[in-house]
Design a protein around this motif. Structure first.
Motif, mmCIF file in Angstrom:
data_model
loop_
_atom_site.group_PDB
_atom_site.id
_atom_site.type_symbol
_atom_site.label_atom_id
_atom_site.label_comp_id
_atom_site.label_asym_id
_atom_site.label_seq_id
_atom_site.Cartn_x
_atom_site.Cartn_y
_atom_site.Cartn_z
ATOM 1 N N LEU A 59 0.830 -1.202 0.000
ATOM 2 C CA LEU A 59 0.000 0.000 0.000
ATOM 3 C C LEU A 59 0.865 1.254 0.000
ATOM 4 O O LEU A 59 0.556 2.232 -0.704
ATOM 5 C CB LEU A 59 -0.928 -0.007 1.212
ATOM 6 C CG LEU A 59 -1.893 1.180 1.340
ATOM 7 C CD1 LEU A 59 -2.729 1.347 0.082
ATOM 8 C CD2 LEU A 59 -2.800 1.000 2.560
ATOM 9 N N PHE A 60 1.954 1.236 0.761
ATOM 10 C CA PHE A 60 2.865 2.380 0.747
ATOM 11 C C PHE A 60 3.440 2.602 -0.645
ATOM 12 O O PHE A 60 3.555 3.744 -1.109
ATOM 13 C CB PHE A 60 3.994 2.164 1.753
ATOM 14 C CG PHE A 60 5.055 3.229 1.703
ATOM 15 C CD1 PHE A 60 4.796 4.508 2.169
ATOM 16 C CD2 PHE A 60 6.304 2.968 1.159
ATOM 17 C CE1 PHE A 60 5.761 5.509 2.105
ATOM 18 C CE2 PHE A 60 7.276 3.948 1.102
ATOM 19 C CZ PHE A 60 7.010 5.228 1.570
ATOM 20 N N LEU A 61 3.808 1.515 -1.336
ATOM 21 C CA LEU A 61 4.282 1.614 -2.715
ATOM 22 C C LEU A 61 3.282 2.363 -3.582
ATOM 23 O O LEU A 61 3.657 3.203 -4.413
ATOM 24 C CB LEU A 61 4.519 0.203 -3.265
ATOM 25 C CG LEU A 61 4.313 -0.044 -4.770
ATOM 26 C CD1 LEU A 61 5.429 0.592 -5.563
ATOM 27 C CD2 LEU A 61 4.238 -1.531 -5.068
ATOM 28 N N CYS A 62 2.006 2.107 -3.383
ATOM 29 C CA CYS A 62 0.973 2.741 -4.201
ATOM 30 C C CYS A 62 0.795 4.225 -3.888
ATOM 31 O O CYS A 62 0.122 4.933 -4.652
ATOM 32 C CB CYS A 62 -0.361 2.012 -4.002
ATOM 33 S SG CYS A 62 -0.378 0.318 -4.641
ATOM 34 N N LEU A 63 1.379 4.705 -2.800
ATOM 35 C CA LEU A 63 1.239 6.106 -2.411
ATOM 36 C C LEU A 63 2.436 6.966 -2.793
ATOM 37 O O LEU A 63 2.376 8.184 -2.682
ATOM 38 C CB LEU A 63 1.041 6.202 -0.888
ATOM 39 C CG LEU A 63 -0.067 5.350 -0.284
ATOM 40 C CD1 LEU A 63 -0.116 5.547 1.229
ATOM 41 C CD2 LEU A 63 -1.415 5.662 -0.911
ATOM 42 N N GLY A 68 6.456 14.507 -14.316
ATOM 43 C CA GLY A 68 7.306 13.936 -13.281
ATOM 44 C C GLY A 68 7.649 14.945 -12.205
ATOM 45 O O GLY A 68 7.681 14.619 -11.009
ATOM 46 N N SER A 69 7.910 16.186 -12.609
ATOM 47 C CA SER A 69 8.230 17.235 -11.639
ATOM 48 C C SER A 69 7.042 17.537 -10.737
ATOM 49 O O SER A 69 7.190 17.676 -9.516
ATOM 50 C CB SER A 69 8.672 18.508 -12.368
ATOM 51 O OG SER A 69 9.831 18.274 -13.138
ATOM 52 N N PHE A 70 5.835 17.641 -11.335
ATOM 53 C CA PHE A 70 4.641 17.889 -10.540
ATOM 54 C C PHE A 70 4.420 16.774 -9.527
ATOM 55 O O PHE A 70 4.135 17.015 -8.354
ATOM 56 C CB PHE A 70 3.416 17.997 -11.447
ATOM 57 C CG PHE A 70 3.312 19.304 -12.177
ATOM 58 C CD1 PHE A 70 3.897 20.452 -11.682
ATOM 59 C CD2 PHE A 70 2.619 19.388 -13.369
ATOM 60 C CE1 PHE A 70 3.794 21.657 -12.353
ATOM 61 C CE2 PHE A 70 2.518 20.584 -14.051
ATOM 62 C CZ PHE A 70 3.099 21.718 -13.550
ATOM 63 N N SER A 71 4.539 15.524 -9.998
ATOM 64 C CA SER A 71 4.305 14.375 -9.130
ATOM 65 C C SER A 71 5.285 14.357 -7.957
ATOM 66 O O SER A 71 4.897 14.123 -6.810
ATOM 67 C CB SER A 71 4.420 13.072 -9.926
ATOM 68 O OG SER A 71 4.238 11.950 -9.099
ATOM 69 N N SER A 72 6.570 14.610 -8.247
ATOM 70 C CA SER A 72 7.572 14.610 -7.188
ATOM 71 C C SER A 72 7.324 15.724 -6.179
ATOM 72 O O SER A 72 7.432 15.523 -4.960
ATOM 73 C CB SER A 72 8.975 14.753 -7.785
ATOM 74 O OG SER A 72 9.297 13.642 -8.588
ATOM 75 N N LYS A 124 4.709 4.658 -12.962
ATOM 76 C CA LYS A 124 5.981 4.512 -12.250
ATOM 77 C C LYS A 124 5.849 4.887 -10.778
ATOM 78 O O LYS A 124 4.988 5.656 -10.388
ATOM 79 C CB LYS A 124 7.051 5.425 -12.867
ATOM 80 C CG LYS A 124 7.410 5.107 -14.288
ATOM 81 C CD LYS A 124 8.355 3.922 -14.347
ATOM 82 C CE LYS A 124 8.916 3.793 -15.728
ATOM 83 N NZ LYS A 124 7.903 3.908 -16.758
ATOM 84 N N LYS A 125 6.779 4.340 -9.989
ATOM 85 C CA LYS A 125 6.907 4.720 -8.592
ATOM 86 C C LYS A 125 8.382 4.965 -8.301
ATOM 87 O O LYS A 125 9.251 4.216 -8.757
ATOM 88 C CB LYS A 125 6.363 3.626 -7.671
ATOM 89 C CG LYS A 125 4.842 3.514 -7.725
ATOM 90 C CD LYS A 125 4.170 4.790 -7.240
ATOM 91 C CE LYS A 125 2.662 4.707 -7.313
ATOM 92 N NZ LYS A 125 2.002 5.920 -6.772
ATOM 93 N N SER A 126 8.668 6.012 -7.534
ATOM 94 C CA SER A 126 10.038 6.454 -7.315
ATOM 95 C C SER A 126 10.663 5.758 -6.105
ATOM 96 O O SER A 126 10.224 5.948 -4.967
ATOM 97 C CB SER A 126 10.076 7.970 -7.108
ATOM 98 O OG SER A 126 11.375 8.391 -6.742
ATOM 99 N N HIS A 132 10.344 -1.518 -8.340
ATOM 100 C CA HIS A 132 11.247 -0.640 -9.083
ATOM 101 C C HIS A 132 11.945 -1.391 -10.206
ATOM 102 O O HIS A 132 11.940 -0.951 -11.368
ATOM 103 C CB HIS A 132 12.277 -0.044 -8.128
ATOM 104 C CG HIS A 132 13.337 0.769 -8.813
ATOM 105 N ND1 HIS A 132 13.160 2.083 -9.150
ATOM 106 C CD2 HIS A 132 14.572 0.435 -9.244
ATOM 107 C CE1 HIS A 132 14.247 2.539 -9.755
ATOM 108 N NE2 HIS A 132 15.122 1.554 -9.813
ATOM 109 N N GLN A 133 12.544 -2.534 -9.890
ATOM 110 C CA GLN A 133 13.240 -3.288 -10.920
ATOM 111 C C GLN A 133 12.271 -3.871 -11.937
ATOM 112 O O GLN A 133 12.555 -3.915 -13.136
ATOM 113 C CB GLN A 133 14.072 -4.409 -10.285
ATOM 114 C CG GLN A 133 14.965 -5.150 -11.266
ATOM 115 C CD GLN A 133 15.974 -4.221 -11.931
ATOM 116 O OE1 GLN A 133 16.485 -3.293 -11.311
ATOM 117 N NE2 GLN A 133 16.238 -4.444 -13.212
ATOM 118 N N MET A 134 11.097 -4.288 -11.489
ATOM 119 C CA MET A 134 10.097 -4.836 -12.391
ATOM 120 C C MET A 134 9.645 -3.795 -13.405
ATOM 121 O O MET A 134 9.530 -4.074 -14.612
ATOM 122 C CB MET A 134 8.897 -5.345 -11.582
ATOM 123 C CG MET A 134 7.847 -6.080 -12.398
ATOM 124 S SD MET A 134 6.427 -6.569 -11.373
ATOM 125 C CE MET A 134 7.226 -7.685 -10.210
#
Length: 357
Positions: free
Chosen positions: A109-113, A139-143, A276-278, A305-307
């Protein structure tokens, strides 16, 4: 006759992930305990603050301001990152305890956030002949939004496993995440030039800081015996669930963007930025939010991340072949990634692109 598509000669194995795995192995063999654990925890706290200070000092808002006219695309990416992903994470609660243990589910769940990536989203969009400026802005907005939104979502949805809304946890979020970030933004006019001249050195600082965070978190997990809760079948089930989440997001971002009337180039940017997730942003956040439980909390993110790199590398080359079959794309093609802070994608060869007219 059209040639059958082939897989790339080498799938991207991120050297940074290799370093993370080596750090996890070191923590398993030589975990920090006693006074060493106290020192590692203090160093980890300082490393997190340093990371978010650097994020704030490096994050340029120029591209974001220039790209605000494409607001529909940015809202779509943000909705995928902070609405659709969390909904999938909440739906996965039905898999507990049949497939996932409660700690692994908390990590999922944390990954999804977590916010989206910047570097790998731009790189894959470039390879696929998509709208690169839109990927930069998205990407900038999301970060930027994730710096504030991810800790609040985690505290609200994960409850006690992520510290809840206790004054202590909120104080940690402010002091270790938000305050250094705001300070970095305030000092950007003076620090920007220095950071630009020392990108390679600061890249090592970034990676070293994150590895220190991982070592402290996994050491605490080893000392507390958390890893006895994880079995090989559970890890296999976690990877299957993550593969399903990634597949749903890739399909939804591609065909959903088509239904919304976006061009092919915009759909490529939405797909790679919205799925994507950072890892770089998620790891230090987890160390603040989960404390001793952070070792299991970041495991789903490390696997995902690797997947996502391996799957999106194949997908980007497929999109590039499709673009070559239909002709050059105006304004698309490889670009130099600005302000790179973590090697989130391997430097795979890119197809040559014509100059934009």
């Amino acid at each position: 006759m059209r040639r059958r598509p082939t897989l790339p000669a080498r799938l991207p194995v991120d050297p940074f992930v290799t370093g993370l795995l080596a750090t996890v192995g070191l923590a398993a063999l030589l975990p920090a305990a006693g006074a060493a654990a106290t020192a590692a925890d203090a160093a980890s706290t300082g490393a997190v603050a340093l990371l978010f200070f650097l994020y704030g000092a490096r994050l340029s808002t120029r591209e974001a301001l220039d790209g605000m006219r494409h607001w529909r695309l940015h809202i779509t990416v943000l909705a995928c990152t902070f609405v659709l992903f969390p909904l999938l994470g909440l739906a996965a609660r039905a898999l507990v305890p049949t497939l996932l243990t409660p700690p692994l589910y908390s990590g999922l769940l944390f990954l999804c956030l977590v916010p989206s990536t910047i570097q790998s989203s731009i790189a894959f969009t470039s390879i696929a002949r998509g709208n690169v400026p839109a990927a930069i802005c998205a990407g900038s907005f999301s970060s930027l939004i994730g710096i504030f939104l991810t800790p609040l979502l985690a505290a609200g949805l994960l409850g006690n496993s992520a510290g809840g809304f206790s004054p202590d946890s909120l104080l940690k979020i402010v002091l270790q995440l938000l305050l250094p970030f705001v300070l970095g933004q305030a000092l950007r006019p003076w620090a920007g030039g220095f950071l630009a001249r020392h990108r390679s050195v600061l890249g090592y600082v970034d990676r070293g800081s994150i590895l220190l965070v991982v070592y402290a978190a996994f050491s605490a997990g080893m000392v507390a015996g958390i890893w006895r809760q994880v079995s090989v079948p559970r890890l296999g089930a976690l990877m299957v669930v993550e593969a399903a989440v990634l597949a749903v997001m890739l399909l939804t971002t591609w065909y959903g963007a088509k239904r919304l009337g976006f061009t092919r180039e915009d759909r490529i940017a939405i797909q790679f930025a919205g799925s994507k997730k950072s890892l770089a942003a998620g790891l230090p956040m987890a160390s603040v939010l989960f404390g001793p439980q952070a070792s299991l909390a970041v495991l789903p993110l490390m696997l995902f991340h690797q997947m996502q790199l391996m799957v999106c590398a194949v997908l980007a080359r497929r999109r590039a072949r499709d673009a070559e079959a239909t002709g050059p794309v105006e304004g698309a093609g490889p670009v130099e990634l600005p302000g790179e802070h973590v090697a989130e994608v391997s430097r795979a060869p890119q197809h040559p692109a014509p100059r934009a007219r």
